[in-house]
Write an enzyme that holds these catalytic residues in place. Structure first.
Site, PDB file in Angstrom:
ATOM      1  N   GLY A 144      27.765 -41.260  70.509  1.00  0.00           N
ATOM      2  CA  GLY A 144      27.853 -40.704  69.153  1.00  0.00           C
ATOM      3  C   GLY A 144      29.114 -41.223  68.480  1.00  0.00           C
ATOM      4  N   ARG A 167      30.913 -44.755  76.845  1.00  0.00           N
ATOM      5  CA  ARG A 167      31.537 -43.487  77.212  1.00  0.00           C
ATOM      6  C   ARG A 167      31.012 -43.112  78.584  1.00  0.00           C
ATOM      7  NH1 ARG A 167      29.213 -39.363  73.978  1.00  0.00           N
ATOM      8  NH2 ARG A 167      28.276 -38.738  75.935  1.00  0.00           N
ATOM      9  N   GLU A 189      11.490 -53.052  52.606  1.00  0.00           N
ATOM     10  CA  GLU A 189      11.314 -53.329  54.024  1.00  0.00           C
ATOM     11  C   GLU A 189      11.724 -54.766  54.352  1.00  0.00           C
ATOM     12  OE1 GLU A 189       7.517 -52.056  55.553  1.00  0.00           O
ATOM     13  OE2 GLU A 189       7.964 -53.070  57.440  1.00  0.00           O
ATOM     14  N   GLU A 226      26.884 -39.782  83.821  1.00  0.00           N
ATOM     15  CA  GLU A 226      26.139 -40.861  83.186  1.00  0.00           C
ATOM     16  C   GLU A 226      27.064 -41.703  82.343  1.00  0.00           C
ATOM     17  OE1 GLU A 226      23.536 -39.924  80.012  1.00  0.00           O
ATOM     18  OE2 GLU A 226      24.750 -38.270  79.269  1.00  0.00           O
ATOM     19  N   ASN A 257      27.064 -43.940  78.604  1.00  0.00           N
ATOM     20  CA  ASN A 257      26.338 -44.166  77.355  1.00  0.00           C
ATOM     21  C   ASN A 257      26.849 -45.425  76.674  1.00  0.00           C
ATOM     22  OD1 ASN A 257      24.679 -41.578  76.877  1.00  0.00           O
ATOM     23  ND2 ASN A 257      26.671 -40.829  77.525  1.00  0.00           N
ATOM     24  N   SER A 290      20.820 -36.651  74.538  1.00  0.00           N
ATOM     25  CA  SER A 290      20.938 -35.423  73.752  1.00  0.00           C
ATOM     26  C   SER A 290      20.406 -34.199  74.485  1.00  0.00           C
ATOM     27  CB  SER A 290      20.237 -35.568  72.398  1.00  0.00           C
ATOM     28  OG  SER A 290      20.955 -36.467  71.577  1.00  0.00           O
ATOM     29  N   ASP A 330      30.664 -40.215  81.334  1.00  0.00           N
ATOM     30  CA  ASP A 330      30.719 -38.758  81.417  1.00  0.00           C
ATOM     31  C   ASP A 330      30.770 -38.299  82.871  1.00  0.00           C
ATOM     32  OD1 ASP A 330      30.401 -39.018  78.713  1.00  0.00           O
ATOM     33  OD2 ASP A 330      28.337 -38.275  78.658  1.00  0.00           O
ATOM     34  N   TYR A 389      24.344 -30.030  68.944  1.00  0.00           N
ATOM     35  CA  TYR A 389      24.109 -30.244  67.507  1.00  0.00           C
ATOM     36  C   TYR A 389      23.993 -28.987  66.649  1.00  0.00           C
ATOM     37  CZ  TYR A 389      23.064 -34.766  69.496  1.00  0.00           C
ATOM     38  OH  TYR A 389      23.150 -35.926  70.195  1.00  0.00           O
TER      39      TYR A 389
HETATM   40  N1  ADP Z   1      23.805 -31.929  88.117  1.00  0.00           N
HETATM   41  C1  ADP Z   1      24.323 -31.179  87.128  1.00  0.00           C
HETATM   42  N2  ADP Z   1      25.050 -30.065  87.406  1.00  0.00           N
HETATM   43  C2  ADP Z   1      25.573 -29.311  86.410  1.00  0.00           C
HETATM   44  N3  ADP Z   1      25.407 -29.559  85.104  1.00  0.00           N
HETATM   45  C3  ADP Z   1      24.686 -30.642  84.765  1.00  0.00           C
HETATM   46  C4  ADP Z   1      24.114 -31.516  85.744  1.00  0.00           C
HETATM   47  N4  ADP Z   1      23.449 -32.493  85.110  1.00  0.00           N
HETATM   48  C5  ADP Z   1      23.596 -32.270  83.811  1.00  0.00           C
HETATM   49  N5  ADP Z   1      24.317 -31.141  83.567  1.00  0.00           N
HETATM   50  C6  ADP Z   1      24.639 -30.592  82.245  1.00  0.00           C
HETATM   51  O1  ADP Z   1      23.642 -31.021  81.318  1.00  0.00           O
HETATM   52  C7  ADP Z   1      24.210 -31.833  80.289  1.00  0.00           C
HETATM   53  C8  ADP Z   1      23.258 -32.948  79.888  1.00  0.00           C
HETATM   54  O2  ADP Z   1      22.935 -33.750  80.980  1.00  0.00           O
HETATM   55  P1  ADP Z   1      23.014 -35.341  80.918  1.00  0.00           P
HETATM   56  O3  ADP Z   1      22.614 -35.876  82.224  1.00  0.00           O
HETATM   57  O4  ADP Z   1      24.358 -35.739  80.426  1.00  0.00           O
HETATM   58  O5  ADP Z   1      21.909 -35.730  79.841  1.00  0.00           O
HETATM   59  P2  ADP Z   1      21.961 -36.428  78.403  1.00  0.00           P
HETATM   60  O6  ADP Z   1      21.811 -37.899  78.658  1.00  0.00           O
HETATM   61  O7  ADP Z   1      20.810 -35.888  77.668  1.00  0.00           O
HETATM   62  O8  ADP Z   1      23.301 -36.127  77.802  1.00  0.00           O
HETATM   63  C9  ADP Z   1      25.523 -32.309  80.880  1.00  0.00           C
HETATM   64  O9  ADP Z   1      26.451 -32.630  79.878  1.00  0.00           O
HETATM   65  C10 ADP Z   1      25.964 -31.105  81.717  1.00  0.00           C
HETATM   66  O10 ADP Z   1      26.510 -30.076  80.897  1.00  0.00           O
HETATM   67 MG    MG Z   2      25.116 -36.496  78.627  1.00  0.00          MG
END
Ligand code: ADP
Ligand code: MG
Length: 362
Positions: free
Chosen positions: A317, A295, A66, A311, A313, A187, A297, A256
């Site tokens: 990953g 990244r 540690e 969002e 990140n 995730s 999205d 995953y």
């Molecule tokens: N408003 C939305 N309309 C349609 N699909 C969504 C929406 N928000 C999220 N998703 C789907 O859910 C997935 C995970 O949501 P996300 O906000 O990216 O969370 P995380 O941070 O856990 O990846 C997205 O990649 C998409 O496929």
């Molecule tokens: Mg996401």
């Protein structure tokens, strides 16, 4: 030339612990051993740091002694936690923190690295914290004029006080279906797609197990498109990638577990649209204080083709099969070169910061 001493930090107290170990494994294998002396540090599920004996893979590090990184500037060194431990300290030139989620990606770890005065890969305290929080992100992206799906904020307090009222307020503002999300997670953990009004209270309750702040967002039939970013000024945007899953959306299993989730690089979209997405990604990067890498999205409506920033990140990953490295691979930056570049960027930023005055000289 002496080798650069890199601390590769991974694991962490989060649902993304295992993903982080996989990312660290890929990075460890790809870092050029003639240029870097790599020290693997595993953060266990209790948040304790373990230094791997040399040349062992990341999975083995958790059994290492540690150590801690004292928040003392001047010499960034890992020191044994046990005062009787005679092992020497391990000095570092740069840290690569590939720790996802809370405590790793949210600015907390970056704060420690700042106090320790060591260069590190990726966004700083502010950028990390902002990008981790989907709700604060949205406010800033909105202010920057980027396209977003309408959303409502629900707090855990509000949910405790008046669950029916909270659900009614949300349904008043947004058409169904909606997506319920914890504000600070990843995730797809705690995310629910809600089709009927009756399903909203349960979804909110479940998401509230993970966070005190929840987001409810208008749901659309969406394509998942992603752009990787590299650098500070100038920042480079990759080709666009797409994720295809057989599931209703890109949930935890699709990420995953499923074998048939596809990563399309580049995404089958028009060049002009790809260019628009890249430009929007760069604007988002600046709006959310991105540094080094991120990244961004997007969700693209399957019928109208309109796109929305979903969002960003700060530490995506990073296994060699992950979207971020694959997007740069397809953009002409192979995985090992990408690591070199990220480390260079960290050192360059650190040098710039170190030159700033800390005293006011009249
Ligand atoms: N408003 C939305 N309309 C349609 N699909 C969504 C929406 N928000 C999220 N998703 C789907 O859910 C997935 C995970 O949501 P996300 O906000 O990216 O969370 P995380 O941070 O856990 O990846 C997205 O990649 C998409 O496929
Ligand atoms: Mg996401």
């Amino acid at each position: 030339m002496s080798k650069l001493r890199v601390g590769l930090l991974f694991g962490g107290r989060s649902v993304e612990h295992e993903v982080s170990i996989a990312s660290a494994g890929s990075i460890f294998r790809a870092l050029d051993p003639t240029r870097y002396e790599v020290h693997l540090v595993a953060i266990d599920q209790d948040g304790r740091w373990h230094l791997a004996p040399p040349a062992l893979p990341p999975q083995a590090s958790i059994a290492g002694a540690e150590v801690q990184l004292p928040a003392v500037p001047g010499r960034a060194a890992l020191v044994p936690v046990d005062a009787g431990d005679a092992r020497p300290v391990t000095e570092l030139d740069v840290v690569f923190p590939i720790v996802h989620g809370r405590g790793g990606e949210d600015g907390a770890l970056q704060g420690l690295l700042e106090l320790a005065g060591v260069a590190y890969v990726g966004s700083g305290v502010l950028g990390s914290a902002i990008q981790m929080d989907k709700e604060v992100s949205k406010r800033l992206l909105c202010a920057a004029g980027l396209p977003l799906l309408p959303w409502q904020l629900v707090t855990a307090r509000e949910l405790e006080r008046d669950p029916a009222g909270a659900a009614a307020r949300v349904l008043d503002a947004l058409p169904l279906p909606v997506f319920v999300k914890p504000a600070n997670l990843g995730s797809s953990v705690g995310i629910h797609r809600v089709r009927e009004a009756g399903g909203l209270p349960d979804a909110l309750r479940d998401a509230a197990r993970y966070d005190a702040k929840l987001l409810v967002e208008q749901g659309i039939p969406a394509r998942d498109l992603e752009v990787a970013l590299l650098g500070d000024d100038p920042v480079e945007a990759s080709v666009v990638g797409e994720i295809r899953t057989q599931r209703e959306f890109y949930d935890y299993e699709a990420k995953y577990v499923d074998e048939d989730t596809e990563l399309l690089v580049p995404a089958p979209i028009d060049d002009a649209v790809a260019e628009e997405l890249r430009a929007a990604a760069i604007r988002a990067y600046h709006a959310l204080e991105g540094r080094g890498l991120a990244r961004v999205d997007f969700l693209m409506h399957r019928d109208t083709g309109e796109f929305y920033v979903n969002e960003m990140n700060s530490l995506p990953g990073f296994t060699d099969g992950s979207m971020y490295p694959r997007l740069f691979e397809a953009s002409g930056v192979p995985y090992p070169a990408l690591l070199d570049r990220l480390i260079e960027l960290a050192l360059e930023w650190h040098r710039r910061q170190s030159r700033l005055e800390t005293l006011y000289r009249r």
